[in-house]
Design an enzyme around this catalytic site. Structure first.
Site, PDB file in Angstrom:
ATOM      1  N   SER A 131       3.047  -1.843  10.412  1.00  0.00           N
ATOM      2  CA  SER A 131       4.503  -1.775  10.615  1.00  0.00           C
ATOM      3  C   SER A 131       5.237  -3.062  10.248  1.00  0.00           C
ATOM      4  O   SER A 131       6.297  -3.342  10.809  1.00  0.00           O
ATOM      5  CB  SER A 131       4.844  -1.412  12.069  1.00  0.00           C
ATOM      6  OG  SER A 131       4.197  -0.217  12.438  1.00  0.00           O
ATOM      7  N   HIS A 167      -9.847   1.291   4.666  1.00  0.00           N
ATOM      8  CA  HIS A 167      -8.581   1.509   5.378  1.00  0.00           C
ATOM      9  C   HIS A 167      -8.829   2.506   6.514  1.00  0.00           C
ATOM     10  O   HIS A 167      -9.664   3.402   6.385  1.00  0.00           O
ATOM     11  CB  HIS A 167      -7.528   2.054   4.402  1.00  0.00           C
ATOM     12  CG  HIS A 167      -6.161   2.097   5.005  1.00  0.00           C
ATOM     13  ND1 HIS A 167      -5.752   3.130   5.827  1.00  0.00           N
ATOM     14  CD2 HIS A 167      -5.119   1.232   4.938  1.00  0.00           C
ATOM     15  CE1 HIS A 167      -4.514   2.881   6.232  1.00  0.00           C
ATOM     16  NE2 HIS A 167      -4.105   1.740   5.708  1.00  0.00           N
ATOM     17  N   GLU A 190      -5.860  -4.635  10.634  1.00  0.00           N
ATOM     18  CA  GLU A 190      -4.888  -3.553  10.809  1.00  0.00           C
ATOM     19  C   GLU A 190      -5.210  -2.766  12.076  1.00  0.00           C
ATOM     20  O   GLU A 190      -6.011  -1.825  12.044  1.00  0.00           O
ATOM     21  CB  GLU A 190      -4.930  -2.604   9.600  1.00  0.00           C
ATOM     22  CG  GLU A 190      -4.496  -3.244   8.310  1.00  0.00           C
ATOM     23  CD  GLU A 190      -3.831  -2.243   7.366  1.00  0.00           C
ATOM     24  OE1 GLU A 190      -2.744  -2.546   6.875  1.00  0.00           O
ATOM     25  OE2 GLU A 190      -4.402  -1.159   7.146  1.00  0.00           O
ATOM     26  N   ASN A 223       0.864  -1.179   0.000  1.00  0.00           N
ATOM     27  CA  ASN A 223       0.000   0.000   0.000  1.00  0.00           C
ATOM     28  C   ASN A 223       0.904   1.233   0.000  1.00  0.00           C
ATOM     29  O   ASN A 223       1.466   1.591   1.036  1.00  0.00           O
ATOM     30  CB  ASN A 223      -0.892  -0.037   1.262  1.00  0.00           C
ATOM     31  CG  ASN A 223      -1.767   1.201   1.377  1.00  0.00           C
ATOM     32  OD1 ASN A 223      -1.856   2.006   0.450  1.00  0.00           O
ATOM     33  ND2 ASN A 223      -2.419   1.351   2.526  1.00  0.00           N
ATOM     34  N   TRP A 224       1.034   1.855  -1.174  1.00  0.00           N
ATOM     35  CA  TRP A 224       1.954   2.999  -1.284  1.00  0.00           C
ATOM     36  C   TRP A 224       1.315   4.283  -0.733  1.00  0.00           C
ATOM     37  O   TRP A 224       1.958   5.308  -0.668  1.00  0.00           O
ATOM     38  CB  TRP A 224       2.385   3.193  -2.743  1.00  0.00           C
ATOM     39  CG  TRP A 224       3.283   2.101  -3.260  1.00  0.00           C
ATOM     40  CD1 TRP A 224       3.823   1.078  -2.537  1.00  0.00           C
ATOM     41  CD2 TRP A 224       3.766   1.931  -4.605  1.00  0.00           C
ATOM     42  NE1 TRP A 224       4.610   0.278  -3.351  1.00  0.00           N
ATOM     43  CE2 TRP A 224       4.586   0.781  -4.627  1.00  0.00           C
ATOM     44  CE3 TRP A 224       3.587   2.639  -5.799  1.00  0.00           C
ATOM     45  CZ2 TRP A 224       5.218   0.323  -5.788  1.00  0.00           C
ATOM     46  CZ3 TRP A 224       4.217   2.186  -6.964  1.00  0.00           C
ATOM     47  CH2 TRP A 224       5.022   1.041  -6.962  1.00  0.00           C
ATOM     48  N   LYS A 225       0.043   4.217  -0.391  1.00  0.00           N
ATOM     49  CA  LYS A 225      -0.687   5.386   0.153  1.00  0.00           C
ATOM     50  C   LYS A 225      -0.460   6.617  -0.742  1.00  0.00           C
ATOM     51  O   LYS A 225      -0.276   6.457  -1.937  1.00  0.00           O
ATOM     52  CB  LYS A 225      -0.276   5.625   1.609  1.00  0.00           C
ATOM     53  CG  LYS A 225      -0.414   4.360   2.460  1.00  0.00           C
ATOM     54  CD  LYS A 225      -0.259   4.603   3.930  1.00  0.00           C
ATOM     55  CE  LYS A 225      -0.258   3.264   4.663  1.00  0.00           C
ATOM     56  NZ  LYS A 225      -0.119   3.384   6.090  1.00  0.00           N
ATOM     57  N   GLY A 251       2.639  -1.074   4.398  1.00  0.00           N
ATOM     58  CA  GLY A 251       2.612   0.349   4.066  1.00  0.00           C
ATOM     59  C   GLY A 251       4.028   0.879   3.907  1.00  0.00           C
ATOM     60  O   GLY A 251       4.690   0.654   2.897  1.00  0.00           O
ATOM     61  N   GLY A 252       4.521   1.553   4.937  1.00  0.00           N
ATOM     62  CA  GLY A 252       5.823   2.235   4.899  1.00  0.00           C
ATOM     63  C   GLY A 252       6.940   1.403   4.277  1.00  0.00           C
ATOM     64  O   GLY A 252       7.677   1.896   3.401  1.00  0.00           O
TER      65      GLY A 252
HETATM   66  P1  PGA Z   1       2.319   0.420   7.716  1.00  0.00           P
HETATM   67  O1  PGA Z   1       0.912   0.610   7.005  1.00  0.00           O
HETATM   68  O2  PGA Z   1       2.903  -0.873   7.226  1.00  0.00           O
HETATM   69  O3  PGA Z   1       3.136   1.612   7.291  1.00  0.00           O
HETATM   70  O4  PGA Z   1       2.070   0.406   9.193  1.00  0.00           O
HETATM   71  C1  PGA Z   1       0.050  -0.437   6.731  1.00  0.00           C
HETATM   72  C2  PGA Z   1      -1.230   0.121   6.150  1.00  0.00           C
HETATM   73  O5  PGA Z   1      -1.637   1.217   6.578  1.00  0.00           O
HETATM   74  O6  PGA Z   1      -1.857  -0.488   5.282  1.00  0.00           O
END
Ligand code: PGA
Length: 269
Positions: free
Chosen positions: A220, A96, A168, A11-13, A241-242
């Protein structure tokens, strides 16, 4: 964990413009080999979906949207519908916590998006999870129940194989709306929450549907934690995500998933 393909979703947001997204995809193509044990999915920004769809090696990656609107067409300025994404993506993230908590998406809006996604042959990746405050107040099971039951209430049991759920916990996201409370979710917390999620699905659609539905963990996840999370009971993959914005880190996660899959195959004969 079940011995089926591990699903890893990036998920590149709201990060990277089109050319930066294209460079990251190029690096991932160079680095990542096709593995039948792993299904890889990328969720770039809406703007990058079309150009990346021309560049992508479909044997390696599938595309995912991060959001879409539940009406197919009409006067909804600024929105993109699931029907417009139909030929472009296999998956769409729905509900999300960024959408729920920063954009005020209600349980019912998430429900309508799940239904619109399924109606348009796009697999929704339904995100559910409690905030730090809700966990502290011991409301986690109730929150998961309400989010799962409402989101799936307009589906039939034949739709369930076409959905993915992502647990999540908002307090465990690397930069979520609960960032101030950021903590690491333990395998025990993850396993318990997923048990609750599957139990809710079983009540609605039966035990088999609940056992078969793919459930991801997100929050995370990194190359160092990936394997431990993937070995947790009930986990079928990761929503990253990150760590998915860095190709070395993301390919480290894929390597960890591959090593886990191949060692479990050896162990299972
Ligand atoms: P994160 O994000 O891995 O940066 O915690 C996951 C997400 O929000 O889908």
């Amino acid at each position: 964990m079940k011995n089926s393909r591990t699903l890893i979703v990036a998920n590149w947001k709201m990060n990277m413009n089109v050319s930066q997204s294209s460079i990251l995809l190029h690096r991932l193509h160079e680095r990542i080999r096709i593995r039948r044990e792993i299904e890889l999915v990328l969720a770039p920004s809406m703007l990058a979906l079309q150009p990346l769809s021309m560049q992508i090696d479909r044997r390696k990656f599938r595309l995912c949207a991060q959001n879409a609107y539940f009406v197919d067409e009409g006067p909804f300025t600024g929105e993109v519908s699931f029907s417009m994404l139909q030929d472009l993506v296999h998956y769409c993230i729905v509900g999300h916590s960024d959408r729920r908590h920063k954009f005020g998406e209600s349980l019912e809006v998430v429900r309508d998006k799940v239904a619109a996604s399924v109606r348009n042959d796009i697999m929704p990746i339904l995100c559910v999870g409690e905030t730090a405050q809700e966990r502290k107040a011991k409301e986690t099971n109730q929150v998961l129940h309400d989010q799962v039951v409402t989101a799936l209430s307009n589906l039939t049991s034949s739709d369930i194989p076409n959905i993915v759920i992502a647990y999540e916990p908002v307090w465990a996201l690397s930069a979520g709306s609960d960032y101030a409370h950021h903590e690491i979710a333990t395998p025990e917390i993850i396993a318990n929450a997923i048990k609750v999620i599957r139990h809710n699905i079983a009540e609605l659609y039966g035990k088999k549907a609940a056992a078969d539905v793919r459930v991801l963990y997100g929050g995370s996840a990194s190359s160092t934690t990936a394997r431990g999370i993937l070995e947790t009971e009930g986990v079928d993959g990761l929503l990253v995500g990150g760590a998915s914005l860095n190709y070395q880190e993301f390919s480290g996660i894929i390597d960890a998933a591959y090593r886990m899959q191949t060692s479990s195959e050896v162990n299972n004969g």
